[in-house]
Design a protein around this motif. Structure first.
Motif, PDB file in Angstrom:
ATOM      1  N   LEU A   1      -8.811  -3.714   5.257  1.00 60.68           N
ATOM      2  CA  LEU A   1      -8.116  -3.688   6.537  1.00 60.68           C
ATOM      3  C   LEU A   1      -7.083  -2.572   6.563  1.00 60.68           C
ATOM      4  O   LEU A   1      -6.950  -1.852   7.567  1.00 60.68           O
ATOM      5  CB  LEU A   1      -7.440  -5.033   6.794  1.00 60.68           C
ATOM      6  CG  LEU A   1      -6.650  -5.157   8.100  1.00 60.68           C
ATOM      7  CD1 LEU A   1      -7.563  -4.919   9.305  1.00 60.68           C
ATOM      8  CD2 LEU A   1      -5.988  -6.529   8.198  1.00 60.68           C
ATOM      9  N   ALA A   2      -6.358  -2.392   5.464  1.00 58.86           N
ATOM     10  CA  ALA A   2      -5.356  -1.333   5.401  1.00 58.86           C
ATOM     11  C   ALA A   2      -6.002   0.040   5.594  1.00 58.86           C
ATOM     12  O   ALA A   2      -5.490   0.890   6.344  1.00 58.86           O
ATOM     13  CB  ALA A   2      -4.609  -1.392   4.076  1.00 58.86           C
ATOM     14  N   MET A   3      -7.136   0.274   4.937  1.00 61.84           N
ATOM     15  CA  MET A   3      -7.823   1.559   5.081  1.00 61.84           C
ATOM     16  C   MET A   3      -8.364   1.751   6.493  1.00 61.84           C
ATOM     17  O   MET A   3      -8.278   2.846   7.066  1.00 61.84           O
ATOM     18  CB  MET A   3      -8.951   1.662   4.057  1.00 61.84           C
ATOM     19  CG  MET A   3      -8.460   1.872   2.637  1.00 61.84           C
ATOM     20  SD  MET A   3      -9.777   2.215   1.432  1.00 61.84           S
ATOM     21  CE  MET A   3     -10.303   0.545   1.040  1.00 61.84           C
ATOM     22  N   ALA A   4      -8.912   0.695   7.071  1.00 60.15           N
ATOM     23  CA  ALA A   4      -9.453   0.797   8.424  1.00 60.15           C
ATOM     24  C   ALA A   4      -8.351   1.070   9.448  1.00 60.15           C
ATOM     25  O   ALA A   4      -8.530   1.889  10.361  1.00 60.15           O
ATOM     26  CB  ALA A   4     -10.195  -0.487   8.788  1.00 60.15           C
ATOM     27  N   LEU A   5      -7.219   0.398   9.302  1.00 57.63           N
ATOM     28  CA  LEU A   5      -6.097   0.643  10.212  1.00 57.63           C
ATOM     29  C   LEU A   5      -5.585   2.071  10.080  1.00 57.63           C
ATOM     30  O   LEU A   5      -5.274   2.735  11.074  1.00 57.63           O
ATOM     31  CB  LEU A   5      -4.971  -0.359   9.929  1.00 57.63           C
ATOM     32  CG  LEU A   5      -5.230  -1.806  10.335  1.00 57.63           C
ATOM     33  CD1 LEU A   5      -4.135  -2.712   9.775  1.00 57.63           C
ATOM     34  CD2 LEU A   5      -5.307  -1.942  11.849  1.00 57.63           C
ATOM     35  N   HIS A   6      -5.497   2.540   8.838  1.00 57.12           N
ATOM     36  CA  HIS A   6      -5.040   3.910   8.611  1.00 57.12           C
ATOM     37  C   HIS A   6      -5.987   4.915   9.269  1.00 57.12           C
ATOM     38  O   HIS A   6      -5.550   5.836   9.986  1.00 57.12           O
ATOM     39  CB  HIS A   6      -4.965   4.186   7.108  1.00 57.12           C
ATOM     40  CG  HIS A   6      -4.737   5.631   6.774  1.00 57.12           C
ATOM     41  ND1 HIS A   6      -5.758   6.556   6.709  1.00 57.12           N
ATOM     42  CD2 HIS A   6      -3.595   6.314   6.501  1.00 57.12           C
ATOM     43  CE1 HIS A   6      -5.264   7.749   6.409  1.00 57.12           C
ATOM     44  NE2 HIS A   6      -3.955   7.620   6.277  1.00 57.12           N
ATOM     45  N   ASP A   7      -7.300   4.764   9.036  1.00 58.15           N
ATOM     46  CA  ASP A   7      -8.253   5.725   9.587  1.00 58.15           C
ATOM     47  C   ASP A   7      -8.288   5.670  11.108  1.00 58.15           C
ATOM     48  O   ASP A   7      -8.478   6.693  11.774  1.00 58.15           O
ATOM     49  CB  ASP A   7      -9.646   5.470   9.016  1.00 58.15           C
ATOM     50  CG  ASP A   7      -9.769   5.949   7.571  1.00 58.15           C
ATOM     51  OD1 ASP A   7      -8.778   6.479   7.021  1.00 58.15           O
ATOM     52  OD2 ASP A   7     -10.857   5.791   6.981  1.00 58.15           O
ATOM     53  N   ASN A   8      -8.085   4.494  11.681  1.00 57.92           N
ATOM     54  CA  ASN A   8      -8.006   4.387  13.135  1.00 57.92           C
ATOM     55  C   ASN A   8      -6.774   5.126  13.661  1.00 57.92           C
ATOM     56  O   ASN A   8      -6.834   5.797  14.705  1.00 57.92           O
ATOM     57  CB  ASN A   8      -7.952   2.920  13.552  1.00 57.92           C
ATOM     58  CG  ASN A   8      -7.907   2.755  15.056  1.00 57.92           C
ATOM     59  OD1 ASN A   8      -8.888   2.984  15.751  1.00 57.92           O
ATOM     60  ND2 ASN A   8      -6.757   2.362  15.578  1.00 57.92           N
ATOM     61  N   ALA A   9      -5.650   5.022  12.948  1.00 57.66           N
ATOM     62  CA  ALA A   9      -4.434   5.720  13.359  1.00 57.66           C
ATOM     63  C   ALA A   9      -4.630   7.236  13.277  1.00 57.66           C
ATOM     64  O   ALA A   9      -4.169   7.985  14.151  1.00 57.66           O
ATOM     65  CB  ALA A   9      -3.252   5.286  12.495  1.00 57.66           C
ATOM     66  N   VAL A  10      -5.316   7.701  12.224  1.00 52.80           N
ATOM     67  CA  VAL A  10      -5.599   9.127  12.108  1.00 52.80           C
ATOM     68  C   VAL A  10      -6.522   9.583  13.239  1.00 52.80           C
ATOM     69  O   VAL A  10      -6.347  10.664  13.810  1.00 52.80           O
ATOM     70  CB  VAL A  10      -6.206   9.441  10.731  1.00 52.80           C
ATOM     71  CG1 VAL A  10      -6.710  10.883  10.655  1.00 52.80           C
ATOM     72  CG2 VAL A  10      -5.172   9.203   9.632  1.00 52.80           C
TER      73      VAL A  10
ATOM     74  N   ALA B   1       2.778  12.937  -9.063  1.00 53.22           N
ATOM     75  CA  ALA B   1       3.940  12.354  -8.391  1.00 53.22           C
ATOM     76  C   ALA B   1       3.834  12.421  -6.870  1.00 53.22           C
ATOM     77  O   ALA B   1       4.676  11.841  -6.172  1.00 53.22           O
ATOM     78  CB  ALA B   1       5.219  13.068  -8.839  1.00 53.22           C
ATOM     79  N   THR B   2       2.828  13.109  -6.346  1.00 53.92           N
ATOM     80  CA  THR B   2       2.746  13.332  -4.896  1.00 53.92           C
ATOM     81  C   THR B   2       2.115  12.138  -4.175  1.00 53.92           C
ATOM     82  O   THR B   2       1.344  11.373  -4.771  1.00 53.92           O
ATOM     83  CB  THR B   2       1.903  14.582  -4.588  1.00 53.92           C
ATOM     84  OG1 THR B   2       0.540  14.355  -4.982  1.00 53.92           O
ATOM     85  CG2 THR B   2       2.453  15.798  -5.317  1.00 53.92           C
ATOM     86  N   PRO B   3       2.413  11.980  -2.879  1.00 54.38           N
ATOM     87  CA  PRO B   3       1.749  10.933  -2.100  1.00 54.38           C
ATOM     88  C   PRO B   3       0.229  11.057  -2.121  1.00 54.38           C
ATOM     89  O   PRO B   3      -0.479  10.048  -2.185  1.00 54.38           O
ATOM     90  CB  PRO B   3       2.308  11.135  -0.690  1.00 54.38           C
ATOM     91  CG  PRO B   3       3.654  11.757  -0.908  1.00 54.38           C
ATOM     92  CD  PRO B   3       3.480  12.656  -2.092  1.00 54.38           C
ATOM     93  N   ASP B   4      -0.298  12.275  -2.076  1.00 53.94           N
ATOM     94  CA  ASP B   4      -1.750  12.439  -2.071  1.00 53.94           C
ATOM     95  C   ASP B   4      -2.371  11.841  -3.329  1.00 53.94           C
ATOM     96  O   ASP B   4      -3.364  11.104  -3.257  1.00 53.94           O
ATOM     97  CB  ASP B   4      -2.108  13.920  -1.971  1.00 53.94           C
ATOM     98  CG  ASP B   4      -3.603  14.133  -1.785  1.00 53.94           C
ATOM     99  OD1 ASP B   4      -4.117  13.781  -0.705  1.00 53.94           O
ATOM    100  OD2 ASP B   4      -4.264  14.610  -2.720  1.00 53.94           O
TER     101      ASP B   4
ATOM    102  N   VAL C   1       0.862  -1.183   0.000  1.00 55.63           N
ATOM    103  CA  VAL C   1       0.000   0.000   0.000  1.00 55.63           C
ATOM    104  C   VAL C   1       0.901   1.237   0.000  1.00 55.63           C
ATOM    105  O   VAL C   1       2.001   1.204   0.551  1.00 55.63           O
ATOM    106  CB  VAL C   1      -0.943   0.027   1.228  1.00 55.63           C
ATOM    107  CG1 VAL C   1      -1.903  -1.150   1.190  1.00 55.63           C
ATOM    108  CG2 VAL C   1      -0.173   0.053   2.536  1.00 55.63           C
ATOM    109  N   PRO C   2       0.451   2.349  -0.593  1.00 50.53           N
ATOM    110  CA  PRO C   2       1.298   3.543  -0.702  1.00 50.53           C
ATOM    111  C   PRO C   2       1.185   4.492   0.482  1.00 50.53           C
ATOM    112  O   PRO C   2       1.349   5.704   0.341  1.00 50.53           O
ATOM    113  CB  PRO C   2       0.773   4.199  -1.985  1.00 50.53           C
ATOM    114  CG  PRO C   2      -0.673   3.857  -1.983  1.00 50.53           C
ATOM    115  CD  PRO C   2      -0.785   2.474  -1.393  1.00 50.53           C
TER     116      PRO C   2
END
Length: 367
Positions: A128-137, A101-104, A76-77
């Protein structure tokens, strides 16, 4: 069991120096490859490691010793366990080579691919990757808002730099930030970026100069690259009183470059709820379209069911717009009639009236 959140290597070293056990530790997104001796000495039972870089010869020991170890999510990026909010510079890193070229842009492209043309929808790995990311945010945002008085400014994305209403929204953001409030928006272009710009710039002269600079690139269409670059160079050092809460769900609308901190989510429903929830000092609704209307009534629903002391004041700006063009005000005032919410609603004609309309408590604290 007491929980200890550790998201800097300095915090890890400080805790390790006075402990024999890691019980209750939640260690997030750290490179621990240089801490082999310490990890070998401490009892790992009851510890949680999220996305940390751990020496290969110690990972099994941590697990067998009773720790939970969640490795970094591959392919995942983005960092699914990030410990801090984003900055515009991070999201727009590489903008000199173009927005793509940006991360966004790369994260948005990944999210589009993850949600399209998949039998049954998004894969478990990607969800799962998206859910973990949003939980971290979520976690990083909870730390950011602690001790802050936050006023939300909502409005449409179509407003362009250089328009009188854009300048008005920017001056509103500057006034609120100058009064000690953090200005939160949906983090996108238009009225949102104007409020973030005003909150980011200290001083009237500096704001006028910044408004003149960004007006040279009025819109993110046709070039997000030119729009973002103009914004990044217009403000210099930010005041830190500006928060954006955007989403890759609306990835075609790029995040504005004026926020001191950016809590960017994949899931729009979560993002909307969180944005409105943190704005406990008040909510201002400038003219907008479907998204702004949704925010008005989502906020109204939360306020309708809140106890009286927890109702956030709501101010709609534009009497003709909200009474005639999009008739949110008649429905909102009818919904609130006879209840405690009624005294916390206001409809005004201009941004000059907002601060007073937000309520006696806001004016007293800021005055």
């Amino acid at each position: 069991m007491r929980s200890i959140e550790i998201d800097t290597i300095e915090d890890f070293d400080r805790c390790a120096a006075r402990s024999r056990s890691m019980r209750g530790w939640q260690v997030q997104d750290l490179d621990l490859t240089g801490r082999t001796a310490v990890l070998g000495r401490l009892d790992p039972a009851g510890a949680l490691f999220l996305g940390c870089r751990i020496p290969d010869n110690l990972e099994d020991r941590l697990r067998t010793g009773g720790a939970l170890v969640f490795p970094a999510v591959p392919d995942v990026p983005f960092d699914a366990y990030r410990a801090t909010l984003y900055t515009p510079e991070e999201l727009y890193d590489g903008i000199d080579r173009g927005y793509d070229a940006t991360p966004d842009a790369r994260i948005y492209a990944w999210s589009v691919a993850a949600n399209r043309h998949r039998p049954g929808g998004t894969t478990v790995h990607d969800s799962l990757a998206m859910a973990l990311h949003d939980n971290a945010v979520d976690d990083a945002l909870s730390e950011y808002v602690r001790g802050r008085r936050i006023v939300g400014v909502m409005g449409g994305h179509a407003l362009e730099r250089g328009e009188p209403a854009y300048d008005d929204a920017a001056r509103l953001g500057a006034e609120l930030a100058g009064a000690g409030y953090t200005v939160a928006t949906g983090g996108g272009p238009g009225a949102m970026e104007a409020a973030n710009l005003g909150a980011a710039v200290a001083g009237v002269a500096d704001l006028d100069e910044a408004l003149a600079r960004v007006a040279t690139v009025p819109s993110y269409r046709p070039s997000v690259t030119d729009w973002a670059r103009a914004g990044l160079v217009a403000v210099g050092a930010r005041s830190g009183m500006s928060l954006g809460v955007p989403t890759w769900f609306y990835g075609h609308e790029p995040p504005n470059p004026f926020c001191g901190a950016v809590a960017k989510y994949f899931r729009n429903a979560i993002r909307e709820d969180i944005l409105l929830h943190v704005c406990r000092a008040g909510l201002v609704f400038l003219p907008g379209a479907a998204g702004t209307v949704q925010e008005i009534f989502q906020a109204a629903c939360g306020n309708y069911h809140a106890v009286e002391g927890e109702i956030a004041p709501m101010v709609l700006v534009g009497k003709e717009f909200w009474s005639e063009r999009l008739q949110a005000w008649p429905l909102l005032s009818a919904l609130a009639a006879g209840g405690p919410l009624a005294s916390r609603l206001a409809l005004v004609d201009s941004t000059d009236e907002v601060r007073a309309a937000l309520g006696e408590e806001l004016g007293r604290r800021a005055g």
